[in-house]
Design an enzyme around this catalytic site. Sequence first.
Site, PDB file in Angstrom:
ATOM      1  N   SER A 187      19.327  22.871  11.147  1.00  0.00           N
ATOM      2  CA  SER A 187      19.925  22.015  10.127  1.00  0.00           C
ATOM      3  C   SER A 187      20.743  20.913  10.808  1.00  0.00           C
ATOM      4  O   SER A 187      20.211  20.154  11.609  1.00  0.00           O
ATOM      5  CB  SER A 187      20.752  22.848   9.154  1.00  0.00           C
ATOM      6  OG  SER A 187      21.132  22.097   8.026  1.00  0.00           O
ATOM      7  N   GLU A 316      12.040  24.448   2.445  1.00  0.00           N
ATOM      8  CA  GLU A 316      13.424  24.032   2.696  1.00  0.00           C
ATOM      9  C   GLU A 316      14.109  23.585   1.403  1.00  0.00           C
ATOM     10  O   GLU A 316      15.306  23.768   1.204  1.00  0.00           O
ATOM     11  CB  GLU A 316      13.447  22.846   3.678  1.00  0.00           C
ATOM     12  CG  GLU A 316      12.818  23.104   5.029  1.00  0.00           C
ATOM     13  CD  GLU A 316      13.786  23.647   6.037  1.00  0.00           C
ATOM     14  OE1 GLU A 316      14.964  23.795   5.706  1.00  0.00           O
ATOM     15  OE2 GLU A 316      13.354  23.922   7.169  1.00  0.00           O
ATOM     16  N   HIS A 432      15.653  26.957   3.327  1.00  0.00           N
ATOM     17  CA  HIS A 432      16.409  26.382   4.431  1.00  0.00           C
ATOM     18  C   HIS A 432      17.322  27.437   5.058  1.00  0.00           C
ATOM     19  O   HIS A 432      17.973  28.207   4.361  1.00  0.00           O
ATOM     20  CB  HIS A 432      17.243  25.218   3.889  1.00  0.00           C
ATOM     21  CG  HIS A 432      18.027  24.481   4.918  1.00  0.00           C
ATOM     22  ND1 HIS A 432      17.443  23.764   5.926  1.00  0.00           N
ATOM     23  CD2 HIS A 432      19.372  24.337   5.087  1.00  0.00           C
ATOM     24  CE1 HIS A 432      18.381  23.202   6.669  1.00  0.00           C
ATOM     25  NE2 HIS A 432      19.559  23.551   6.190  1.00  0.00           N
TER      26      HIS A 432
END
Length: 532
Positions: A187, A316, A432
């Site tokens: 991320s 995600e 995610h």
Amino acid sequence: MAEPLVSVREGKLLGSVKSDLNGKTFFSFQGIPYAKPPLGELRFKAPQPPEKWKGVRDATKEGSECYAKGISAYVGSEDCLVLNVFTREISGSTLKPVMFWIHGGEFTSSSGNSDLYGLEFLLTEDIVLVTFNYRLGPLGFLRLRDPSLGVPGNAGLKDMVMALKWVQRNIKQFSGDPNNVTIFGESAGGAAVHLLMLSPTAKGLFHKAISQSGCATNVWASCSKYTIHQLAENLGVYTNDEELLLKHLRNVSLEELFRASEKIPDHLMVGVFRPFGPVVEEPSDEEAFLSEDPSTIMKSGNYTKVPLIIGCCNREGMFVYSLCITGKTNKLLLDETVVPRSMNLRVGSDIYKRAVEEIKRFYFHNNENPLTDLDNIYRLYTDNAFQYEVYKTAKSHLDSSKTPIFFYNFFLDTELNFMKPLYGMNEPGVCHAEDIAYLFKSFFTPDIEPGSAELVGILRMVKLWANFAKYGNPTPTNDDPLLPVKWSPVTANSFQVLDIGEELKILPDHPERKAMEFWDRMHMIKPINFQL
């Protein structure tokens, strides 16, 4: 086993002994300062080298997290520039590959501490692992325009460079090889990995890179507003004099500073401006971490060219969807969550509205009620907030570098996947951040049963990533039953992708090729002559 003692440039460290997933022991050294505490006049400034200490420093416990908003309260402190080193051997005759983890958290939260990033999985491999904390939110990413004040932005990224310099000076003492350092992150950490590749200040400090679910050009990975005056007004200070503003901001309490910063909208959405994050620095006497736009740097080829693994989870966008429906944004499928800022279209213009319609038509096929089409909502947010820019980054590096680029798609969904349960989701797909559960043990990790899909997934991910750190190749042999495939780098003629699920599969092309081509066309839209 006796507690380990190590001497680094700054002084002596007393560590502790811990056990990995298999019950084998390794050495742990935590809370090691890699920079001078950024207090007082150093608040918002680039990090300074660490100070030496006398005697033996206790490194058996974690240092403080960097100050930020936690789940229910503010946590951490300003004195937080510390790192942790985990190794199977001290001062060994053979130096081991170093893996340097950069945590995610939107550049505004989280830490490298072991409650989320436990070491038991990765330390089954013969590597040296480094985790660390860097400044977040306004402490790490405030910027001023006056070059004489020495706050051009990116202090949190400069913390990363300082930590990598500490590794170069000291990692041999932990049997780590300073000439074989792999940076990896997820991320915001994945975006930071990419930014370090693009920054001249990090050149020579690492030799391989793994970028998980993030890159420098993702729209959430940059600061897009000059917020110093809004921040000051939230504190009741009304002046255009940056020197006075800086003086005031250095004297307010951390809680006051962060409460004021939270009043500035920051929704992480694809069309919304972010107040704190990486920036292209304006010219100053200080060496810039980033002096050009990331896209420009990639096209120029003037960056650190190292072997790269890059990819995403296959859904995600479940994370983005969750932000929409929990009330944090409450803007599900409104225009600003559909059209990314990277398209550079004026919000509300005719061409913008037509772009919105084209995007909705592509993903929802004229469905009159797209809010019921959850999987395609997830696909849309996956592509416009994560996947497309990650794909485009791989393609751009392929054009300007001859170093290998390995691309993956993560879709392993087991009891380790912790994000969907948090959001009350049960649809197929990997949200995610769920890939990190196969690299690090955390307070979310359930008991791991022998022979389970969870255990196999852990062993495979750890082996792929550790192989890459060791050899620059995640599948270097043909005789490993855990890795029964040959994962080759992408080329101009073959965009080969490793599908990481309960089985490993090699795909001859990107699994969302049509969507990637769609976004290629969308990004060619100009204000004049709108055509698809």
